[in-house]
Design an enzyme around this catalytic site. Structure first.
Site, short mmCIF file in Angstrom:
data_model
loop_
_atom_site.label_atom_id
_atom_site.label_comp_id
_atom_site.label_asym_id
_atom_site.label_seq_id
_atom_site.Cartn_x
_atom_site.Cartn_y
_atom_site.Cartn_z
CG ASP A 21 16.91 10.35 50.88
OD1 ASP A 21 17.52 9.83 49.99
OD2 ASP A 21 16.02 11.13 50.61
N GLY A 24 23.37 9.16 47.19
CA GLY A 24 23.51 9.23 45.64
C GLY A 24 24.13 10.48 45.16
CG ASN A 69 15.01 2.15 47.90
OD1 ASN A 69 15.32 2.13 49.25
ND2 ASN A 69 14.54 3.17 47.40
CD1 TRP A 70 11.75 -4.50 46.77
CD2 TRP A 70 13.58 -5.10 45.79
NE1 TRP A 70 11.99 -5.25 47.66
CE2 TRP A 70 13.42 -5.78 47.21
CE3 TRP A 70 14.60 -5.81 45.04
CZ2 TRP A 70 14.17 -6.99 47.71
CZ3 TRP A 70 15.59 -6.73 45.98
CH2 TRP A 70 15.11 -7.14 47.00
NE ARG A 189 13.47 11.71 53.14
CZ ARG A 189 12.86 10.83 52.28
NH1 ARG A 189 11.71 10.89 52.77
NH2 ARG A 189 13.48 10.46 51.11
NE ARG A 195 10.43 12.08 48.58
CZ ARG A 195 11.05 13.07 47.95
NH1 ARG A 195 10.65 14.27 47.71
NH2 ARG A 195 12.12 12.57 47.41
C1 IPE Z 1 13.67 6.48 51.15
O1 IPE Z 1 14.75 7.05 50.51
C2 IPE Z 1 14.37 4.78 51.41
C3 IPE Z 1 15.36 4.84 52.12
C4 IPE Z 1 16.20 5.81 52.74
C5 IPE Z 1 15.84 3.56 52.25
P1 IPE Z 1 14.32 7.30 48.83
O2 IPE Z 1 15.10 8.06 48.52
O3 IPE Z 1 14.13 6.06 48.30
O4 IPE Z 1 12.86 8.05 49.08
P2 IPE Z 1 12.24 9.11 47.84
O5 IPE Z 1 12.07 8.09 46.69
O6 IPE Z 1 13.29 10.00 47.61
O7 IPE Z 1 11.25 9.37 48.53
C1 IPE Z 2 19.51 6.67 50.17
O1 IPE Z 2 20.37 7.25 49.52
C2 IPE Z 2 19.98 5.12 50.42
C3 IPE Z 2 18.98 4.39 49.81
C4 IPE Z 2 17.66 4.61 49.57
C5 IPE Z 2 19.18 2.90 49.61
P1 IPE Z 2 19.95 7.59 48.18
O2 IPE Z 2 20.22 6.32 47.34
O3 IPE Z 2 18.35 7.59 48.12
O4 IPE Z 2 20.46 8.92 47.58
P2 IPE Z 2 19.59 10.06 46.69
O5 IPE Z 2 18.53 10.61 47.51
O6 IPE Z 2 19.73 9.74 45.37
O7 IPE Z 2 20.77 11.18 46.86
MG MG Z 3 17.01 9.18 48.13
#
Ligand code: IPE
Ligand code: IPE
Ligand code: MG
Length: 248
Positions: A21, A24, A69-70, A189, A195
């Site tokens: 995680d 972004g 994520n979809w 994580r 979480r």
């Molecule tokens: C969890 O990360 C899913 C993956 C790492 C693929 P997210 O960034 O989607 O999780 P939340 O929404 O913050 O819980």
């Molecule tokens: C994890 O990084 C990758 C995926 C869930 C695909 P994020 O894209 O969730 O990055 P943040 O949490 O928004 O920084």
């Molecule tokens: Mg994330």
């Protein structure tokens, strides 16, 4: 100092699961768009897979794309799918050279056909390898997986193939996507979130959790070794007392 040297080779987890995680936020810090962060995250994946081979972690499950994520903006979802295809295609020879066997869990049929084909090809090419099994969780969520398992078991009862008294924890496990692998002993994580985000709810029942503020694109070998060392300092009691554990 190389933290690898401090790792006890006799107490390395068989299976590590990672919620990768923070891609972004990492990109935002660099003044780039989120996709750039996902691209950089691939370098961390490469390093961590290699690190597993070096210390003897046999199974590595990476949460790469969740059911939830979809719901991200279409451009980001499309870019992630494209990145997946490109990465698998580019990295397969390297995975093969390192003895890595690729496997997937999740609702794979929901992925674009090009992703499914690329994954299947890489799974076939690497099927004979045994140094590390790399399990990608794609379009995966634990509630989806457990619901799917319950439906299959209910169907077998309906058809009279089994009785409700045959339903055991072992039988449920057999119907999960992960049935062929041991449960992860360690779940990591990154990015400071505390979480589980619908990841391996059943399989992590007794896992040790390790959280770090490091964002995924910055998470490299030494960070991974640090997590392994933290794991090795834990006392896993499985409901017993500390005295019982130290007597063994
Ligand atoms: C969890 O990360 C899913 C993956 C790492 C693929 P997210 O960034 O989607 O999780 P939340 O929404 O913050 O819980
Ligand atoms: C994890 O990084 C990758 C995926 C869930 C695909 P994020 O894209 O969730 O990055 P943040 O949490 O928004 O920084
Ligand atoms: Mg994330």
């Amino acid at each position: 100092m190389d933290l690898k040297l401090s790792i006890d080779k006799n107490n390395v987890p068989q299976h590590v699961a990672i919620i990768m995680d923070g891609n972004g936020r990492w990109a935002k810090q660099q003044g780039e768009d989120r996709i750039f962060g996902h691209h950089e995250g691939v370098n961390s994946v490469r390093e961590i897979v290699e690190a597993c081979g070096e210390i003897g972690v046999k199974h590595l499950t990476l949460y790469a794309f969740s059911t939830e994520n979809w719901n991200r903006p279409k451009e980001e979802v499309d870019a992630l799918m494209e990145l997946l295809v490109a990465t698998i295609s580019l990295e397969t020879p390297n995975l093969n050279k390192k003895g890595v066997k690729l496997q997937v869990i999740g609702d794979i049929e929901s992925l674009p056909k090009s992703c499914q084909d690329e994954l299947q090809e890489s799974i076939n090419i690497t099927s004979g390898n045994s140094t590390v099994t790399l399990i990608l969780a794609l379009s995966y969520s634990s509630k989806w997986e457990i619901t799917h398992a319950v439906k299959e078991i209910a169907k077998q009862i309906e058809e009279g193939k089994i009785k409700s008294s045959d339903v055991t924890s072992r039988l449920i496990e057999k119907h999960l996507n992960t049935s062929q692998w041991p449960d992860p002993e360690l779940m990591i994580r990154t990015s400071g979130e505390h979480r589980i985000s619908n990841f391996l709810l059943w399989q992590l029942a007794y896992a040790e959790f390790y959280f770090t503020d490091t964002l995924w694109p910055d998470f490299r070998k030494q960070d991974f070794f640090k997590a392994i060392l933290a794991y090795q300092n834990r006392e896993r009691r499985f409901g017993k007392t500390s005295d019982q554990i130290s007597q063994n």
